[in-house]
Design a protein around this motif. Structure first.
Motif, PDB file in Angstrom:
ATOM      1  N   SER A 130       0.817  -1.206   0.000  1.00  0.00           N
ATOM      2  CA  SER A 130       0.000   0.000   0.000  1.00  0.00           C
ATOM      3  C   SER A 130       0.858   1.267   0.000  1.00  0.00           C
ATOM      4  O   SER A 130       0.496   2.258  -0.633  1.00  0.00           O
ATOM      5  CB  SER A 130      -1.028  -0.088   1.127  1.00  0.00           C
ATOM      6  OG  SER A 130      -0.767   0.791   2.132  1.00  0.00           O
ATOM      7  N   ILE A 131       2.020   1.235   0.662  1.00  0.00           N
ATOM      8  CA  ILE A 131       2.936   2.385   0.584  1.00  0.00           C
ATOM      9  C   ILE A 131       3.401   2.594  -0.863  1.00  0.00           C
ATOM     10  O   ILE A 131       3.394   3.711  -1.378  1.00  0.00           O
ATOM     11  CB  ILE A 131       4.175   2.145   1.499  1.00  0.00           C
ATOM     12  CG1 ILE A 131       3.799   2.366   2.955  1.00  0.00           C
ATOM     13  CG2 ILE A 131       5.350   2.998   1.090  1.00  0.00           C
ATOM     14  CD1 ILE A 131       3.795   3.806   3.381  1.00  0.00           C
ATOM     15  N   ILE A 132       3.793   1.495  -1.522  1.00  0.00           N
ATOM     16  CA  ILE A 132       4.296   1.641  -2.888  1.00  0.00           C
ATOM     17  C   ILE A 132       3.170   2.091  -3.825  1.00  0.00           C
ATOM     18  O   ILE A 132       3.383   2.935  -4.697  1.00  0.00           O
ATOM     19  CB  ILE A 132       4.986   0.345  -3.380  1.00  0.00           C
ATOM     20  CG1 ILE A 132       6.214   0.061  -2.503  1.00  0.00           C
ATOM     21  CG2 ILE A 132       5.393   0.443  -4.849  1.00  0.00           C
ATOM     22  CD1 ILE A 132       6.991  -1.191  -2.870  1.00  0.00           C
ATOM     23  N   ASP A 133       1.955   1.587  -3.616  1.00  0.00           N
ATOM     24  CA  ASP A 133       0.809   2.068  -4.409  1.00  0.00           C
ATOM     25  C   ASP A 133       0.735   3.600  -4.367  1.00  0.00           C
ATOM     26  O   ASP A 133       0.543   4.253  -5.383  1.00  0.00           O
ATOM     27  CB  ASP A 133      -0.515   1.529  -3.838  1.00  0.00           C
ATOM     28  CG  ASP A 133      -0.806   0.094  -4.260  1.00  0.00           C
ATOM     29  OD1 ASP A 133      -0.095  -0.434  -5.135  1.00  0.00           O
ATOM     30  OD2 ASP A 133      -1.751  -0.498  -3.696  1.00  0.00           O
ATOM     31  N   LYS A 134       0.876   4.130  -3.153  1.00  0.00           N
ATOM     32  CA  LYS A 134       0.727   5.590  -2.993  1.00  0.00           C
ATOM     33  C   LYS A 134       1.883   6.348  -3.638  1.00  0.00           C
ATOM     34  O   LYS A 134       1.673   7.385  -4.261  1.00  0.00           O
ATOM     35  CB  LYS A 134       0.623   5.945  -1.515  1.00  0.00           C
ATOM     36  CG  LYS A 134      -0.733   5.553  -0.971  1.00  0.00           C
ATOM     37  CD  LYS A 134      -0.843   5.794   0.503  1.00  0.00           C
ATOM     38  CE  LYS A 134      -2.156   5.176   0.997  1.00  0.00           C
ATOM     39  NZ  LYS A 134      -2.187   5.005   2.425  1.00  0.00           N
ATOM     40  N   VAL A 135       3.092   5.829  -3.456  1.00  0.00           N
ATOM     41  CA  VAL A 135       4.253   6.508  -4.041  1.00  0.00           C
ATOM     42  C   VAL A 135       4.131   6.501  -5.576  1.00  0.00           C
ATOM     43  O   VAL A 135       4.363   7.531  -6.229  1.00  0.00           O
ATOM     44  CB  VAL A 135       5.574   5.844  -3.572  1.00  0.00           C
ATOM     45  CG1 VAL A 135       6.764   6.411  -4.324  1.00  0.00           C
ATOM     46  CG2 VAL A 135       5.756   6.027  -2.060  1.00  0.00           C
ATOM     47  N   VAL A 136       3.731   5.364  -6.138  1.00  0.00           N
ATOM     48  CA  VAL A 136       3.610   5.263  -7.599  1.00  0.00           C
ATOM     49  C   VAL A 136       2.530   6.219  -8.112  1.00  0.00           C
ATOM     50  O   VAL A 136       2.699   6.884  -9.140  1.00  0.00           O
ATOM     51  CB  VAL A 136       3.322   3.802  -8.020  1.00  0.00           C
ATOM     52  CG1 VAL A 136       2.931   3.713  -9.490  1.00  0.00           C
ATOM     53  CG2 VAL A 136       4.546   2.932  -7.751  1.00  0.00           C
ATOM     54  N   LYS A 137       1.441   6.316  -7.362  1.00  0.00           N
ATOM     55  CA  LYS A 137       0.363   7.221  -7.764  1.00  0.00           C
ATOM     56  C   LYS A 137       0.875   8.670  -7.839  1.00  0.00           C
ATOM     57  O   LYS A 137       0.578   9.400  -8.774  1.00  0.00           O
ATOM     58  CB  LYS A 137      -0.775   7.105  -6.750  1.00  0.00           C
ATOM     59  CG  LYS A 137      -2.086   7.596  -7.274  1.00  0.00           C
ATOM     60  CD  LYS A 137      -3.205   7.297  -6.307  1.00  0.00           C
ATOM     61  CE  LYS A 137      -4.477   7.967  -6.801  1.00  0.00           C
ATOM     62  NZ  LYS A 137      -5.539   7.935  -5.827  1.00  0.00           N
ATOM     63  N   GLN A 138       1.673   9.046  -6.823  1.00  0.00           N
ATOM     64  CA  GLN A 138       2.205  10.406  -6.825  1.00  0.00           C
ATOM     65  C   GLN A 138       3.215  10.612  -7.946  1.00  0.00           C
ATOM     66  O   GLN A 138       3.252  11.673  -8.571  1.00  0.00           O
ATOM     67  CB  GLN A 138       2.843  10.716  -5.469  1.00  0.00           C
ATOM     68  CG  GLN A 138       1.809  10.615  -4.363  1.00  0.00           C
ATOM     69  CD  GLN A 138       2.213  11.425  -3.152  1.00  0.00           C
ATOM     70  OE1 GLN A 138       2.760  12.520  -3.278  1.00  0.00           O
ATOM     71  NE2 GLN A 138       1.956  10.891  -1.978  1.00  0.00           N
ATOM     72  N   LEU A 139       4.042   9.595  -8.198  1.00  0.00           N
ATOM     73  CA  LEU A 139       5.023   9.699  -9.286  1.00  0.00           C
ATOM     74  C   LEU A 139       4.312   9.863 -10.631  1.00  0.00           C
ATOM     75  O   LEU A 139       4.642  10.750 -11.413  1.00  0.00           O
ATOM     76  CB  LEU A 139       5.865   8.420  -9.349  1.00  0.00           C
ATOM     77  CG  LEU A 139       7.176   8.373  -8.578  1.00  0.00           C
ATOM     78  CD1 LEU A 139       7.782   6.982  -8.694  1.00  0.00           C
ATOM     79  CD2 LEU A 139       8.169   9.415  -9.071  1.00  0.00           C
ATOM     80  N   ASN A 140       3.333   8.972 -10.892  1.00  0.00           N
ATOM     81  CA  ASN A 140       2.628   9.035 -12.176  1.00  0.00           C
ATOM     82  C   ASN A 140       1.789  10.298 -12.296  1.00  0.00           C
ATOM     83  O   ASN A 140       1.514  10.765 -13.400  1.00  0.00           O
ATOM     84  CB  ASN A 140       1.749   7.795 -12.362  1.00  0.00           C
ATOM     85  CG  ASN A 140       2.570   6.547 -12.645  1.00  0.00           C
ATOM     86  OD1 ASN A 140       3.690   6.646 -13.142  1.00  0.00           O
ATOM     87  ND2 ASN A 140       2.039   5.394 -12.312  1.00  0.00           N
ATOM     88  N   GLY A 141       1.379  10.857 -11.148  1.00  0.00           N
ATOM     89  CA  GLY A 141       0.583  12.077 -11.168  1.00  0.00           C
ATOM     90  C   GLY A 141       1.432  13.336 -11.253  1.00  0.00           C
ATOM     91  O   GLY A 141       0.903  14.442 -11.170  1.00  0.00           O
ATOM     92  N   GLY A 142       2.750  13.169 -11.367  1.00  0.00           N
ATOM     93  CA  GLY A 142       3.636  14.327 -11.508  1.00  0.00           C
ATOM     94  C   GLY A 142       3.835  15.109 -10.227  1.00  0.00           C
ATOM     95  O   GLY A 142       4.304  16.251 -10.251  1.00  0.00           O
ATOM     96  N   LEU A 143       3.486  14.504  -9.069  1.00  0.00           N
ATOM     97  CA  LEU A 143       3.597  15.236  -7.801  1.00  0.00           C
ATOM     98  C   LEU A 143       4.986  15.107  -7.177  1.00  0.00           C
ATOM     99  O   LEU A 143       5.287  15.793  -6.207  1.00  0.00           O
ATOM    100  CB  LEU A 143       2.532  14.746  -6.821  1.00  0.00           C
ATOM    101  CG  LEU A 143       1.083  14.968  -7.271  1.00  0.00           C
ATOM    102  CD1 LEU A 143       0.105  14.409  -6.254  1.00  0.00           C
ATOM    103  CD2 LEU A 143       0.818  16.462  -7.510  1.00  0.00           C
ATOM    104  N   ILE A 144       5.786  14.220  -7.725  1.00  0.00           N
ATOM    105  CA  ILE A 144       7.167  14.110  -7.236  1.00  0.00           C
ATOM    106  C   ILE A 144       8.064  14.618  -8.357  1.00  0.00           C
ATOM    107  O   ILE A 144       8.086  14.061  -9.455  1.00  0.00           O
ATOM    108  CB  ILE A 144       7.494  12.651  -6.858  1.00  0.00           C
ATOM    109  CG1 ILE A 144       6.594  12.216  -5.695  1.00  0.00           C
ATOM    110  CG2 ILE A 144       8.964  12.512  -6.498  1.00  0.00           C
ATOM    111  CD1 ILE A 144       6.632  10.747  -5.359  1.00  0.00           C
ATOM    112  N   ARG A 145       8.753  15.748  -8.081  1.00  0.00           N
ATOM    113  CA  ARG A 145       9.554  16.369  -9.137  1.00  0.00           C
ATOM    114  C   ARG A 145      11.021  16.005  -8.950  1.00  0.00           C
ATOM    115  O   ARG A 145      11.549  16.037  -7.833  1.00  0.00           O
ATOM    116  CB  ARG A 145       9.348  17.886  -9.111  1.00  0.00           C
ATOM    117  CG  ARG A 145       7.875  18.237  -9.395  1.00  0.00           C
ATOM    118  CD  ARG A 145       7.633  19.706  -9.602  1.00  0.00           C
ATOM    119  NE  ARG A 145       7.855  20.518  -8.419  1.00  0.00           N
ATOM    120  CZ  ARG A 145       7.195  21.665  -8.162  1.00  0.00           C
ATOM    121  NH1 ARG A 145       6.279  22.099  -9.012  1.00  0.00           N
ATOM    122  NH2 ARG A 145       7.467  22.357  -7.078  1.00  0.00           N
ATOM    123  N   LEU A 146      11.663  15.631 -10.043  1.00  0.00           N
ATOM    124  CA  LEU A 146      13.038  15.137  -9.985  1.00  0.00           C
ATOM    125  C   LEU A 146      14.020  16.254 -10.327  1.00  0.00           C
ATOM    126  O   LEU A 146      13.671  17.208 -11.021  1.00  0.00           O
ATOM    127  CB  LEU A 146      13.201  13.966 -10.951  1.00  0.00           C
ATOM    128  CG  LEU A 146      12.250  12.796 -10.699  1.00  0.00           C
ATOM    129  CD1 LEU A 146      12.494  11.684 -11.703  1.00  0.00           C
ATOM    130  CD2 LEU A 146      12.438  12.262  -9.277  1.00  0.00           C
TER     131      LEU A 146
END
Ligand code: ZN
Length: 586
Positions: free
Chosen positions: A476-492
């Motif tokens: 469930s943690i990884i689900d959330k992190v992936v959702k944020q990554l795919n949603g562009g909420l984590i900027r690299l």
């Protein structure tokens, strides 16, 4: 009726004759020795399933087959296994399924009836060695096993393996099954893998890409061309507005503007319909491999390869049988499918490389959040929250050395980025995380381990404040992190030298299903295409640090009362920074 002795001699002679033909004898062996699955009074027939002959005859050491439902593949894999055991005398074979519970059931439901309805197999089956885990046929042995937990790979050498539903097996346990083949001379093993596909690049899809990529082509009688027909692209549904059927769902079955009964297969060359009789005529179908020179042979079996049974309308109506849309694509059409829920989408991650790199030193940053995995080389990411965005501002690999470089670098980065929270991997070696926790301001550094277990939990984090250890529910943690990554909420960090590696590590993760032996249900699990996933886990730890800092269940102990007082950490944390106290060493 021949006497038993004469019968045994005839059996041996017939087998010897077939053996000299190699694998091309398998289809005939199946016709001669097994019965029709629905009517055991009739012999087996390849009618309407002629595509199967080409797969069975292929004489390659490694074969993989992507299968769609309703193509008769599970009937085939059992018969292949029995044919191999009968034709290759004095050999051991293993039939591998996702779990041992599944395997036991499979033997009773699928294997035993085939043996019982076959006079020759019944004669050859040993009465003593005949259970749901092992059977002796003539003087060959078949072992049936699950590939779920380490230790399930039976430790005897084998001539061959049939692996069924490999995408639902533990990939590392499958690896240990392959090691049972190492006694064979090169070219002598026989390995066939079957599976419903799940995510592109994973499991059977990965095997398919590594192989020759065979497709069962159609000779279109209208235009005189050999063409490949794809169920997603080439089934035309009158009234459907999109280019492919990717978004076709259960709800569309009730749409009166869609004429399901008029659905047809369109020729990708001349764009005219290919008739049902053309599709189901075996003289107008043939296996053709994209990469015929590849040593490993791979096949994709589409529902359209059994065209006499699977009409376009029926293929579409089957969507009703699947709860999740992606299951229809995977099972119903036999296509691997990637979406933002089961993969980190590379394009989305590349687009979000817009954060500024902040080098360590006098960065002036306060409120940094840090995550780090632990290995011979550890990978660290520093982030800062900017409203709804998490900006990754620094990334690095840290090599451990004899003088504690890992912990000293961790501590330096905490200082340099004014870290509120740092979360590091609690395994494989807890000593470095423990040293970090002990030598840091209390409440700032945490060690995290992952738990599997049920998703029916209130929180994803199980926080042990005293030890500053967190158990995180992995899926469930990884689900959330992936959702944020795919949603562009984590900027690299744009232009950071580690950016290509970060993107590579992020895109290794795939959400796949595992079969549970205890419940018989599938459970979701994030698997990695390779071991190159370190920055992804550094990010997961960083996001857990963010959770702690923004107060989603995080607590810190304040020193002023003497006793430990629990205070929810929230937005006011900045004002309280001076309240943190350093835990005395020793
Ligand atoms: Zn055509």
């Amino acid at each position: 009726m021949a006497s038993p002795l004469l019968q045994a001699r005839l059996d041996r002679m017939r087998v010897a004759a077939l053996q000299s033909l190699g694998r091309s004898a398998i289809p005939q062996w199946i016709i001669d020795n097994t019965r029709h699955p629905n009517d055991p009074t009739k012999p087996w027939s390849f009618l309407h399933h002629e595509y199967q002959i080409g797969i069975l005859e292929t004489d390659a050491e490694y074969i993989s087959v992507i299968k769609a439902a309703q193509t008769g593949m599970s009937e085939l894999s059992v018969r292949l296994m029995l044919a191999l055991a009968s034709l290759y005398r004095s050999s051991r074979f293993m039939y591998v399924l996702p779990s041992s519970g599944f395997s036991r059931k499979f033997v009773v439901d699928r294997v035993d009836p085939v043996i019982e309805s076959s006079p020759q197999l019944s004669r050859e089956l040993s009465k003593e060695v005949n259970n749901s885990e092992i059977k002796r046929i003539a003087n060959s042995f078949i072992y049936f096993a699950g590939a779920q937990k380490t230790g399930q790979a039976i430790s005897v050498p084998a001539k061959g393996l049939v692996m069924d539903e490999v995408d639902f097996c533990s990939q590392s346990v499958l690896t240990s099954f392959y090691s049972r083949l190492q006694h064979n001379m090169p070219g002598e093993s026989i390995v066939t893998r079957f599976s419903t596909p799940t995510v592109p690049g994973y499991g059977i899809s990965q095997l398919h890409e590594a192989g020759s990529q065979g497709v069962y082509m159609v000779w279109h009688e209208k235009c005189g061309q050999w063409v490949v027909v794809d169920p997603l692209q080439d089934i035309i549904l009158p009234g459907w507005q999109e280019d492919t059927l990717e978004n076709f769902t259960k709800a569309d079955l009730d749409d009166p503007t869609l004429r399901l009964e008029a659905a047809f297969v369109q020729c990708p060359h001349c764009h005219k319909p290919i008739s049902q009789s053309n599709l189901s005529d075996p003289k107008k179908r043939a296996w053709v491999h994209h990469y015929p020179d590849k040593v490993e042979k791979s096949f994709y079996v589409s529902p359209l390869d059994v065209a006499a049974i699977n009409t376009p309308e029926k293929i579409l109506r089957n969507v009703r049988n699947y709860n999740r849309h992606i299951d229809w694509i995977n099972f119903g059409l036999g296509k691997a499918f990637q979406d933002a829920e089961n993969s980190v989408v590379k394009q989305a991650v590349e687009k979000s490389a817009t954060a500024i790199t902040v080098y360590p030193g006098k960065s002036g940053v306060q409120g940094g959040l840090i995550g780090s995995d632990v290995g011979k080389t550890s990978h660290l990411l520093v982030g800062v929250r900017d409203g709804k965005y998490m900006d990754i501002i620094w990334a690095e690999r840290i090599r451990q050395d004899g003088s504690g470089n890992l912990v000293s670098t961790w501590k330096e980065r905490m200082d340099e980025y004014g870290a509120w929270k740092m979360v590091v991997d609690a395994g494989p070696d807890i000593s470095s995380p423990q040293q970090l926790i002990e030598e840091s301001v209390y409440g700032r550094a945490w060690a995290c381990y992952f738990t599997r277990g049920s998703s029916r939990r209130l929180s994803d984090l199980d926080i042990k404040e005293e030890e500053q250890i967190i158990g995180a529910y992995r899926t469930s943690i990884i689900d959330k992190v992936v959702k944020q990554l795919n949603g562009g909420l984590i900027r690299l960090p744009k232009g950071h030298p580690e950016l290509p590696t970060i993107i590579k590590h992020f895109t290794q993760m795939k959400r796949v299903s595992r079969l549970s032996d205890t419940t018989g249900e599938t459970t979701a699990h994030w698997a990695s295409l390779s071991k190159e996933n370190h920055y992804f886990f550094a990010l997961v730890y960083l996001m857990i640090a963010d959770d702690l800092a923004t107060g989603q269940g995080a607590v810190v102990a304040l020193p002023d009362t003497g006793a430990i007082r629990k205070v929810q950490v929230g937005g006011a944390i900045q004002d309280r920074q001076n309240d943190f106290w350093s835990r005395p060493l020793g």
